[in-house]
Design an enzyme around this catalytic site. Sequence first.
Site, PDB file in Angstrom:
ATOM      1  N   ASN A   1      -4.986  -2.250  -4.340  1.00  0.00           N
ATOM      2  CA  ASN A   1      -6.167  -2.367  -3.476  1.00  0.00           C
ATOM      3  C   ASN A   1      -5.986  -1.485  -2.245  1.00  0.00           C
ATOM      4  O   ASN A   1      -6.424  -1.833  -1.152  1.00  0.00           O
ATOM      5  CB  ASN A   1      -6.378  -3.835  -3.077  1.00  0.00           C
ATOM      6  CG  ASN A   1      -7.783  -4.087  -2.543  1.00  0.00           C
ATOM      7  OD1 ASN A   1      -8.657  -3.224  -2.648  1.00  0.00           O
ATOM      8  ND2 ASN A   1      -7.999  -5.256  -1.971  1.00  0.00           N
TER       9      ASN A   1
ATOM     10  N   ASP B   1     -10.534  -2.576  12.290  1.00  0.00           N
ATOM     11  CA  ASP B   1      -9.563  -3.509  11.714  1.00  0.00           C
ATOM     12  C   ASP B   1      -9.070  -4.516  12.742  1.00  0.00           C
ATOM     13  O   ASP B   1      -9.054  -5.729  12.498  1.00  0.00           O
ATOM     14  CB  ASP B   1      -8.375  -2.744  11.128  1.00  0.00           C
ATOM     15  CG  ASP B   1      -8.736  -2.088   9.803  1.00  0.00           C
ATOM     16  OD1 ASP B   1      -9.851  -2.350   9.304  1.00  0.00           O
ATOM     17  OD2 ASP B   1      -7.918  -1.313   9.287  1.00  0.00           O
TER      18      ASP B   1
ATOM     19  N   LYS C   1       0.461  -6.524   2.180  1.00  0.00           N
ATOM     20  CA  LYS C   1      -0.270  -5.251   2.130  1.00  0.00           C
ATOM     21  C   LYS C   1       0.182  -4.323   3.266  1.00  0.00           C
ATOM     22  O   LYS C   1       0.320  -3.116   3.072  1.00  0.00           O
ATOM     23  CB  LYS C   1      -1.769  -5.511   2.228  1.00  0.00           C
ATOM     24  CG  LYS C   1      -2.620  -4.320   1.935  1.00  0.00           C
ATOM     25  CD  LYS C   1      -4.048  -4.757   1.668  1.00  0.00           C
ATOM     26  CE  LYS C   1      -4.798  -3.750   0.827  1.00  0.00           C
ATOM     27  NZ  LYS C   1      -5.069  -2.503   1.508  1.00  0.00           N
TER      28      LYS C   1
ATOM     29  N   GLU D   1     -11.132  -4.983   2.292  1.00  0.00           N
ATOM     30  CA  GLU D   1     -10.426  -5.748   1.268  1.00  0.00           C
ATOM     31  C   GLU D   1     -11.297  -6.874   0.708  1.00  0.00           C
ATOM     32  O   GLU D   1     -11.215  -7.256  -0.442  1.00  0.00           O
ATOM     33  CB  GLU D   1      -9.133  -6.324   1.835  1.00  0.00           C
ATOM     34  CG  GLU D   1      -7.987  -5.322   1.903  1.00  0.00           C
ATOM     35  CD  GLU D   1      -8.051  -4.356   3.077  1.00  0.00           C
ATOM     36  OE1 GLU D   1      -9.124  -4.232   3.714  1.00  0.00           O
ATOM     37  OE2 GLU D   1      -7.025  -3.703   3.352  1.00  0.00           O
TER      38      GLU D   1
ATOM     39  N   ASP E   1       0.814  -1.218   0.000  1.00  0.00           N
ATOM     40  CA  ASP E   1       0.000   0.000   0.000  1.00  0.00           C
ATOM     41  C   ASP E   1       0.850   1.272   0.000  1.00  0.00           C
ATOM     42  O   ASP E   1       0.487   2.267  -0.628  1.00  0.00           O
ATOM     43  CB  ASP E   1      -0.950   0.011   1.207  1.00  0.00           C
ATOM     44  CG  ASP E   1      -2.166  -0.870   0.951  1.00  0.00           C
ATOM     45  OD1 ASP E   1      -2.120  -1.672   0.003  1.00  0.00           O
ATOM     46  OD2 ASP E   1      -3.158  -0.749   1.686  1.00  0.00           O
TER      47      ASP E   1
ATOM     48  N   HIS F   1      -4.944  -9.275   3.933  1.00  0.00           N
ATOM     49  CA  HIS F   1      -3.860  -9.454   4.894  1.00  0.00           C
ATOM     50  C   HIS F   1      -4.344  -9.783   6.295  1.00  0.00           C
ATOM     51  O   HIS F   1      -3.768 -10.621   6.983  1.00  0.00           O
ATOM     52  CB  HIS F   1      -2.994  -8.191   4.905  1.00  0.00           C
ATOM     53  CG  HIS F   1      -3.762  -6.910   5.129  1.00  0.00           C
ATOM     54  ND1 HIS F   1      -3.302  -5.909   5.910  1.00  0.00           N
ATOM     55  CD2 HIS F   1      -4.979  -6.488   4.676  1.00  0.00           C
ATOM     56  CE1 HIS F   1      -4.182  -4.903   5.925  1.00  0.00           C
ATOM     57  NE2 HIS F   1      -5.196  -5.236   5.179  1.00  0.00           N
ATOM     58  N   ARG F   2      -5.423  -9.127   6.712  1.00  0.00           N
ATOM     59  CA  ARG F   2      -5.868  -9.328   8.096  1.00  0.00           C
ATOM     60  C   ARG F   2      -6.476 -10.707   8.318  1.00  0.00           C
ATOM     61  O   ARG F   2      -6.367 -11.272   9.398  1.00  0.00           O
ATOM     62  CB  ARG F   2      -6.852  -8.243   8.524  1.00  0.00           C
ATOM     63  CG  ARG F   2      -6.263  -6.872   8.407  1.00  0.00           C
ATOM     64  CD  ARG F   2      -6.764  -5.863   9.399  1.00  0.00           C
ATOM     65  NE  ARG F   2      -6.112  -4.596   9.127  1.00  0.00           N
ATOM     66  CZ  ARG F   2      -4.871  -4.293   9.483  1.00  0.00           C
ATOM     67  NH1 ARG F   2      -4.155  -5.157  10.182  1.00  0.00           N
ATOM     68  NH2 ARG F   2      -4.329  -3.142   9.154  1.00  0.00           N
TER      69      ARG F   2
END
Length: 662
Positions: A95, A321, A423, A349, A52, A395-396
Site C-alpha cells: 500500500n 499528513d 508502514k 491509506e 513502505d 498508520h496515522r
Amino acid sequence: MFSTAFLDLPALQGASGTVTLPGSKSISNRVLLLAALCQGTTVVHDLLDSDDTRVMLNALRQLGCGVEVAGTTVTITGLGGQLKHQDAIAFFMGNAGTAMRPLTAALAVLGGDFTLSGVPRMHERPIGDLVDALRALGCSIDYLGHDGFPPLHIGPPSLKVDAPIQVRGDVSSQFLTALLMALPLAAKEQDIVIEVVGELISKPYIDITLNLLARFGIAVQREGWQRFTLPAGSRYQSPGTIHVEADASSASYFIALGAIATGDGIRIQGVGADSIQGDIRFMDAAAQMGATITSGPNWLAIQRGAWPLKGITLDCNHIPDAAMTLGVMALYADKPTTLRNIASWRVKETDRIVAMATECRKLGATVEEGPDWITVHPLQQGQWKAASIHTYDDHRVAMCFSLAAFNADQIPVRLEDPKCVAKTFPDYFEALFSVAHARPQDIPVICIDGPTASGKGTLASRVAAALGYHYLDSGALYRVTAYAALQAGLTLEAVDEARIADLARTLPVRFEGDTVWLGQADVSDAIRTEQAGMNASKVSVLPAVRTALVALQHSFQRLPGLLADGRDMGTVIFPDAPLKVFLTASAAQRAERRHKQLISKGISTTLDSLRADLEARDARDSSRSVAPLKAAQEAYQLDNSLLSIEASVDQVLTWWQAKQPF
Ligand code: DC
C-alpha cells in the site's frame, strides 16, 4: 513492534524525555529511487526501515540494483539509466503510494514488461492522472483492473518529448513528483517541460522532490508551481553519501504529545525547524494551538503552553499528513477546530476524513465534516467515552489516536491492529512508552499464581504475548538468587539470610526472550533444573530475601501492562491487580507434564520421584510463614488438568475482556 490484535493504552498522565525518530518515508523512498537511477554507488544513512521502504527496496532488487542493508545504512548500486535484463517482472507495491507512483513513472520511461499491483486498498487509490500524462509522453501503460487504478501493465515506450507534458496537480502531488523523478531519464537531447493542470496540492512535497533531485545532480527550473523544466542533458549523479532526516510527520505525534502532556517536555532528535520536509510546518500549527516549541539543527523541544489548547481554523493543504494529529489535539481545545482544504485525505491509506470523524465520535466528540474539511469539537472532563479505535490499516490513524489516552477522564483507549504503524514507524508505541507516564494504578497487572509445574509460565507468557504486555517470571528471580548464593559460596539456610538478601537486592539479572542473564553469564539452563527449583524454594522461605526482591518485581510494572506469574503475585506483590488467576492442576497431572518435559530433554527420571518432589515443594511453599502459596481472595480459580494451553489462554483473556470498558 506490537503484532497483537489490539493494544490497550492505559490512561496516560504526562510525558518527558527524548525520542529519536526513524527516517522520513518521503525522503527515504525518493532517495532510494534516485540512487537506483544513478550510475555508481550511493550510501544512504538513517534510512527508514518500514513496510513502505521494504517495498521499494524489493522492487530495486528485482530491477537488478545492488542493495546492501546494514542496519539503517543502505548501499545502493544504481542502474545508470539502463535495465540490467529484459525479463518480465511483477512488482508488488503493498500500500506504498511513495513507491507505486514514482516507480510507475520510472518504469514507464525505461520501458520493459512490467506489472505493478498492491493490496486491495492500493487498487482503489487513483493513478489515472499520472498514467494519462505518461501516455501523452508515449509510454505504454494498460490497466489490468479498473480504468484509472492499479494494477498496471507497462510495455516499451516510444517517447515524444517535444510538447509540454500536462499533469493534474489537485489529486495527489505524487504524480508530479513521479514525473520529475523519472523524466531526467528522457531529457537527453532537449528540455522537457511539465505543466501542472489545476491548483497544485501538497506543494511542500514537491519541494522535497526538487531538493533531492538537486542533490542527485538534476537542476529543475520552475516557474511558480505551474511549469517545471528538466534541462536537456540532465544526468543523475550520485551524491556518494546522503543522510535521511527523521520523519517530520512522525514528529507530529511527539510535538502534540509535548503540547498535551504535563511533565518536563519532549525533545525530538533527528529533525529540526530547518527540515526540508513540509510537515515540519506542523510545528507552527501546534504552536498556534498552544505548544511551546524551541528548535536547533536536527532537534525540537516541546513543552505544554496554553491549556486547554486553543481551537483553530486552518488551511491544512501544506501539511496534509500531519494535520490528522491536529484532529486529535482538537479534543483537548477550548473551542472547535476546523481543518480545511484536506480533500486529499479521502484518497490516502483510507478515507481519512471518514476515519477521523468516526473514531472521534466514538470517543464522545461532536464532529462535522464536508467534502474537504472537518470540524472537531473538544471534549470536557466527564464526556470522554471508552472506545475501541478502528485503525483502517492506516498508520496515522493508529498513531494520532494514541494521544487520546491523555484524556481528562483517565479512560484507557483500545487501538485495533497496532502493527499498522509499521508502514512508517514500526516502533512507534515503544517510543511513546519510553516517554509517557501513567499512574501505577493505571498500568494493568494480571497475576497468575499457582503451584510448581501447573503451567503458569506458559499460560502467563502466552497471555502477555496476546496483549502485548511485559512478562515477569518471579520464580526465575528466586532461582537466580539461589544460584548466585551458591556461586558466592553461601548456604541456602537462615544463617546466610542477610547475605543472600544483599545479593538479591542488587541482582544483575536481565531477561531477553527465553534467555536469562546474570551479569555476563547466560544462566537460562542452569536455573531450569529440578535442583535449581528446589534451591529456589529454599531461599524463598527467608523473609529478608523476599523483601529484597520486592522492588525488582515492582519494576516490571511498565507500560502498557504486565503479566506476573509466581506464588504471591496476587497476594503480596501486586495486591491491587485488576485480575488474579490461581492456577491448579492435580499433583498427578503436574508430575506427568514435568516428566514428559524432562524426558523430551533427554533427562531420565521417574514419575514417582518427581511427584514426591513436587509435593515436597508444594508443602514448603504453602506452609512457610511469609507469603505462603495461596489463592488471593478475589482470584479466579483455573484448574487446567484437562484443558489445552489454548483453552486456558482463552479463559484468562475472556476474564480480562469482561473487566474492560470497551
Ligand atoms: O515458579 P518456579 O517453580 O520457578 O519457582 C521456584 C521457587 O521459587 C518456588 O518453589 C517457590 C519460589 N517462589 C516464590 O516463593 N514466590 C514466587 N513469587 C515465585 C517463586
